[in-house]
Write a protein that holds these residues in place. Sequence first.
Motif, PDB file in Angstrom:
ATOM      1  N   GLU A   8      -7.301  27.270  22.495  1.00 43.58           N
ATOM      2  CA  GLU A   8      -7.481  26.333  21.516  1.00 43.58           C
ATOM      3  C   GLU A   8      -6.529  25.103  22.171  1.00 43.58           C
ATOM      4  O   GLU A   8      -5.195  25.258  22.465  1.00 43.58           O
ATOM      5  CB  GLU A   8      -6.976  26.841  20.315  1.00 43.58           C
ATOM      6  N   ASP A   9      -7.008  24.007  22.089  1.00 46.50           N
ATOM      7  CA  ASP A   9      -6.226  22.796  22.629  1.00 46.50           C
ATOM      8  C   ASP A   9      -5.371  22.064  21.443  1.00 46.50           C
ATOM      9  O   ASP A   9      -4.523  21.423  21.997  1.00 46.50           O
ATOM     10  CB  ASP A   9      -7.139  21.531  22.984  1.00 46.50           C
ATOM     11  N   ASP A  10      -5.470  22.619  20.351  1.00 47.77           N
ATOM     12  CA  ASP A  10      -4.782  21.870  19.101  1.00 47.77           C
ATOM     13  C   ASP A  10      -3.356  23.228  19.161  1.00 47.77           C
ATOM     14  O   ASP A  10      -3.497  24.184  18.758  1.00 47.77           O
ATOM     15  CB  ASP A  10      -5.512  21.777  18.147  1.00 47.77           C
ATOM     16  N   ASP A  33      -6.938  24.965  27.245  1.00 49.02           N
ATOM     17  CA  ASP A  33      -8.274  24.849  27.780  1.00 49.02           C
ATOM     18  C   ASP A  33      -8.978  25.727  28.513  1.00 49.02           C
ATOM     19  O   ASP A  33      -8.542  27.049  28.755  1.00 49.02           O
ATOM     20  CB  ASP A  33      -7.978  23.406  28.822  1.00 49.02           C
ATOM     21  N   ASP A  53     -12.319  28.588  21.364  1.00 46.13           N
ATOM     22  CA  ASP A  53     -12.588  27.454  20.711  1.00 46.13           C
ATOM     23  C   ASP A  53     -13.996  26.604  21.625  1.00 46.13           C
ATOM     24  O   ASP A  53     -13.863  26.994  22.877  1.00 46.13           O
ATOM     25  CB  ASP A  53     -11.493  26.277  20.477  1.00 46.13           C
ATOM     26  N   ASP A  55     -14.925  23.198  21.803  1.00 44.02           N
ATOM     27  CA  ASP A  55     -14.229  21.840  21.735  1.00 44.02           C
ATOM     28  C   ASP A  55     -13.088  21.823  22.599  1.00 44.02           C
ATOM     29  O   ASP A  55     -11.919  21.545  22.072  1.00 44.02           O
ATOM     30  CB  ASP A  55     -14.281  20.931  20.549  1.00 44.02           C
ATOM     31  N   LEU A  56     -13.113  21.837  23.954  1.00 43.56           N
ATOM     32  CA  LEU A  56     -11.833  22.034  24.539  1.00 43.56           C
ATOM     33  C   LEU A  56     -11.905  21.033  26.080  1.00 43.56           C
ATOM     34  O   LEU A  56     -12.826  20.976  26.283  1.00 43.56           O
ATOM     35  CB  LEU A  56     -11.718  23.399  25.516  1.00 43.56           C
ATOM     36  N   PRO A  57     -10.678  20.537  26.354  1.00 47.56           N
ATOM     37  CA  PRO A  57     -10.569  19.712  27.450  1.00 47.56           C
ATOM     38  C   PRO A  57     -10.855  20.646  28.982  1.00 47.56           C
ATOM     39  O   PRO A  57     -10.860  21.607  28.951  1.00 47.56           O
ATOM     40  CB  PRO A  57      -9.147  19.145  27.464  1.00 47.56           C
ATOM     41  N   ARG A  58     -11.003  19.826  29.847  1.00 48.98           N
ATOM     42  CA  ARG A  58     -11.228  20.229  31.053  1.00 48.98           C
ATOM     43  C   ARG A  58     -12.578  21.231  31.259  1.00 48.98           C
ATOM     44  O   ARG A  58     -13.252  20.836  32.266  1.00 48.98           O
ATOM     45  CB  ARG A  58      -9.969  20.977  31.848  1.00 48.98           C
ATOM     46  N   ASP A  60     -15.066  23.029  28.494  1.00 47.01           N
ATOM     47  CA  ASP A  60     -15.448  23.414  27.129  1.00 47.01           C
ATOM     48  C   ASP A  60     -15.733  25.011  26.968  1.00 47.01           C
ATOM     49  O   ASP A  60     -15.819  25.809  27.865  1.00 47.01           O
ATOM     50  CB  ASP A  60     -16.441  22.517  26.451  1.00 47.01           C
ATOM     51  N   THR A  84     -15.182  27.506  15.977  1.00 46.92           N
ATOM     52  CA  THR A  84     -15.410  26.164  16.138  1.00 46.92           C
ATOM     53  C   THR A  84     -15.275  25.273  14.892  1.00 46.92           C
ATOM     54  O   THR A  84     -15.774  25.914  13.791  1.00 46.92           O
ATOM     55  CB  THR A  84     -16.675  25.799  16.958  1.00 46.92           C
TER      56      THR A  84
END
Length: 144
Positions: A8-10, A33, A53, A55-58, A60, A84
């Motif tokens: 999870e990016d958050d 990520d 998740d 919706d992740l950076p680097r 997904d 998600t």
Amino acid sequence: MVRILVVEDDKDTRDALRYLLEDAGYAMAEAADGLQALDALRASPDSLVALLDLDLPRLDGTGVLREVTRDRRLAARHAFIVMTAVSYSRYQAAEELCAALSIPVIPKPFDVEVLLDAVTLAAQRLPKAPRVPGDGGGRDGGGQ
């Protein structure tokens, strides 16, 4: 003890999931990520339940699932749950991968009991660790 990998990016959501799952008796690992998640999945000496998740950076969540389908060891060794907040229809490829891998999808915001039930079921799907002969569990090496 079952280990959970929260991907999870958050940070606030990661922290909340960590507190919730530690309180439920699970050991925790985290990734912010998809690339960190793949590294953790590949390096873990234990089977993990991965809360992923989309919706992740680097990289997904869909990219993570694609890599899992390409690596039979990852697919067989770990159990996955997708969570998600974005429209699931936005991730048609993820929907297809989840169906192919029998991965449950939990929408955010999630109900705590639904999440805990999904984690329990995923943990039951994890491969059992091989028993070591002479571990004191009886003549056959197991006590279960």
